[in-house]
Scaffold this active site. Sequence first.
Site, PDB file in Angstrom:
ATOM      1  N   TYR A 186     -33.247-105.955 -39.918  1.00 28.27           N
ATOM      2  CA  TYR A 186     -32.121-105.480 -39.092  1.00 28.27           C
ATOM      3  C   TYR A 186     -31.395-104.357 -39.829  1.00 28.27           C
ATOM      4  CZ  TYR A 186     -27.759-105.593 -36.361  1.00 28.27           C
ATOM      5  OH  TYR A 186     -26.669-105.242 -35.592  1.00 28.27           O
ATOM      6  N   LYS A 207     -30.868-100.476 -38.651  1.00 33.23           N
ATOM      7  CA  LYS A 207     -29.543 -99.884 -38.459  1.00 33.23           C
ATOM      8  C   LYS A 207     -29.312 -98.724 -39.447  1.00 33.23           C
ATOM      9  CE  LYS A 207     -27.887-102.232 -34.949  1.00 33.23           C
ATOM     10  NZ  LYS A 207     -27.441-101.581 -33.701  1.00 33.23           N
TER      11      LYS A 207
HETATM   12  N1  NAP Z   1     -22.580-109.024 -32.671  1.00 35.18           N
HETATM   13  C1  NAP Z   1     -22.393-108.489 -33.858  1.00 35.18           C
HETATM   14  O1  NAP Z   1     -21.873-109.144 -34.768  1.00 35.18           O
HETATM   15  C2  NAP Z   1     -22.785-107.066 -34.110  1.00 35.18           C
HETATM   16  C3  NAP Z   1     -22.358-106.454 -35.301  1.00 35.18           C
HETATM   17  C4  NAP Z   1     -22.702-105.120 -35.543  1.00 35.18           C
HETATM   18  C5  NAP Z   1     -23.415-104.411 -34.609  1.00 35.18           C
HETATM   19  N2  NAP Z   1     -23.826-105.021 -33.457  1.00 35.18           N
HETATM   20  C6  NAP Z   1     -24.571-104.220 -32.511  1.00 35.18           C
HETATM   21  O2  NAP Z   1     -23.842-104.168 -31.301  1.00 35.18           O
HETATM   22  C7  NAP Z   1     -24.729-103.910 -30.215  1.00 35.18           C
HETATM   23  C8  NAP Z   1     -24.451-104.914 -29.104  1.00 35.18           C
HETATM   24  O3  NAP Z   1     -24.755-106.196 -29.598  1.00 35.18           O
HETATM   25  P1  NAP Z   1     -24.024-107.525 -29.053  1.00 35.18           P
HETATM   26  O4  NAP Z   1     -23.310-108.109 -30.194  1.00 35.18           O
HETATM   27  O5  NAP Z   1     -23.318-107.248 -27.790  1.00 35.18           O
HETATM   28  O6  NAP Z   1     -25.317-108.404 -28.832  1.00 35.18           O
HETATM   29  P2  NAP Z   1     -25.808-109.291 -27.615  1.00 35.18           P
HETATM   30  O7  NAP Z   1     -24.662-110.054 -27.050  1.00 35.18           O
HETATM   31  O8  NAP Z   1     -26.991-110.027 -28.152  1.00 35.18           O
HETATM   32  O9  NAP Z   1     -26.270-108.221 -26.527  1.00 35.18           O
HETATM   33  C9  NAP Z   1     -27.356-107.376 -26.776  1.00 35.18           C
HETATM   34  C10 NAP Z   1     -27.553-106.503 -25.551  1.00 35.18           C
HETATM   35  O10 NAP Z   1     -28.647-105.623 -25.816  1.00 35.18           O
HETATM   36  C11 NAP Z   1     -29.575-105.745 -24.742  1.00 35.18           C
HETATM   37  N3  NAP Z   1     -30.925-105.405 -25.137  1.00 35.18           N
HETATM   38  C12 NAP Z   1     -31.675-105.935 -26.142  1.00 35.18           C
HETATM   39  N4  NAP Z   1     -32.885-105.370 -26.161  1.00 35.18           N
HETATM   40  C13 NAP Z   1     -32.911-104.461 -25.146  1.00 35.18           C
HETATM   41  C14 NAP Z   1     -33.876-103.562 -24.651  1.00 35.18           C
HETATM   42  N5  NAP Z   1     -35.114-103.475 -25.192  1.00 35.18           N
HETATM   43  N6  NAP Z   1     -33.549-102.772 -23.597  1.00 35.18           N
HETATM   44  C15 NAP Z   1     -32.324-102.860 -23.033  1.00 35.18           C
HETATM   45  N7  NAP Z   1     -31.369-103.714 -23.426  1.00 35.18           N
HETATM   46  C16 NAP Z   1     -31.666-104.497 -24.484  1.00 35.18           C
HETATM   47  C17 NAP Z   1     -29.441-107.194 -24.296  1.00 35.18           C
HETATM   48  O11 NAP Z   1     -30.027-107.342 -23.025  1.00 35.18           O
HETATM   49  P3  NAP Z   1     -30.658-108.761 -22.509  1.00 35.18           P
HETATM   50  O12 NAP Z   1     -29.512-109.532 -21.929  1.00 35.18           O
HETATM   51  O13 NAP Z   1     -31.692-108.354 -21.531  1.00 35.18           O
HETATM   52  O14 NAP Z   1     -31.236-109.438 -23.721  1.00 35.18           O
HETATM   53  C18 NAP Z   1     -27.928-107.323 -24.311  1.00 35.18           C
HETATM   54  O15 NAP Z   1     -27.370-106.734 -23.183  1.00 35.18           O
HETATM   55  C19 NAP Z   1     -26.135-104.001 -30.800  1.00 35.18           C
HETATM   56  O16 NAP Z   1     -26.612-102.704 -31.062  1.00 35.18           O
HETATM   57  C20 NAP Z   1     -25.915-104.760 -32.097  1.00 35.18           C
HETATM   58  O17 NAP Z   1     -26.934-104.508 -33.055  1.00 35.18           O
HETATM   59  C21 NAP Z   1     -23.531-106.308 -33.185  1.00 35.18           C
END
Ligand code: NAP
Length: 235
Positions: A144, A148
């Site tokens: 991961y 990133k």
């Molecule tokens: N949560 C954290 O602590 C955290 C921290 C730092 C950065 N981030 C980043 O923030 C962003 C959003 O994450 P989140 O926390 O909201 O995670 P999340 O709740 O797991 O949501 C992930 C989203 O990405 C979508 N997705 C995954 N693979 C995809 C693909 N191939 N095509 C289109 N959509 C796809 C998922 O769709 P489905 O519903 O279809 O799976 C979902 O809508 C990500 O880039 C993540 O790496 C998260």
Amino acid sequence: MKIQGSVALVTGANRGLGAAFARALLAAGAAKVYAAARAPSTVAEPGVVPVRLDVTCPDQIEALARELGDVSLLVNNAGIGGASPVLALASIDLLQQQIETNAVGPLRMTQAFAPIMAASSNSAVINVISALSWATLPGVTSSYSASKAAAWALSNAMRQELKAQGTEVLSLHVAFMDTDMARGVPGDKTSPDEVARLAITALEAGQPELLADEVTRSVHAGLTAVPPMYLGMLG
Ligand SMILES: NC(=O)c1ccc[n+]([C@@H]2O[C@H](COP(=O)([O-])OP(=O)(O)OC[C@H]3O[C@@H](n4cnc5c(N)ncnc54)[C@H](OP(=O)(O)O)[C@@H]3O)[C@@H](O)[C@H]2O)c1
């Protein structure tokens, strides 16, 4: 960039930070928000326009760019997590999936939508990256963090190259947020709604980068600490 009157496209907008971005952009005055999701039927935000998009499918990306000729703000939010000890064989498969989704996906999206955004005098890309682009949690985030880190480098390159057409690029770095991705992580987490609001404020202020929380700021400062934080985390 001014959000008022803009037309936004948010990837992964059916849940988590993507749904929060869709809400926050409408609240900030966006004229239209396309909420992209692999399954558009799962988009529940009132007022958005659901569209189908898997960011790992070049055909879908090209078709969407042909369909949505009015986009002025692209939010590259979709991403996948997953634990990967570096010596586990499965880490290689996960690395390939995470690179494809977290780094190549935003790159393909930006390539496809850059010519559309070039037509607007008010345009931007937000790349959702992570505090883990600068650090690795032992036994957990090798792949991961690698994906990133690639997304961070690409975001910096996008900013350099899109400057000529007047499209701004904001890199959003954040630590743990209260979403499905970090569900199993104990401790305090930032609200995705707060992160989306901070990102919009940063974009409107013309900032190139947002370190959205204290943990992220501390990891960033650790890059130049002696010894640097990333060496300590490996030890
Ligand atoms: N949560 C954290 O602590 C955290 C921290 C730092 C950065 N981030 C980043 O923030 C962003 C959003 O994450 P989140 O926390 O909201 O995670 P999340 O709740 O797991 O949501 C992930 C989203 O990405 C979508 N997705 C995954 N693979 C995809 C693909 N191939 N095509 C289109 N959509 C796809 C998922 O769709 P489905 O519903 O279809 O799976 C979902 O809508 C990500 O880039 C993540 O790496 C998260």
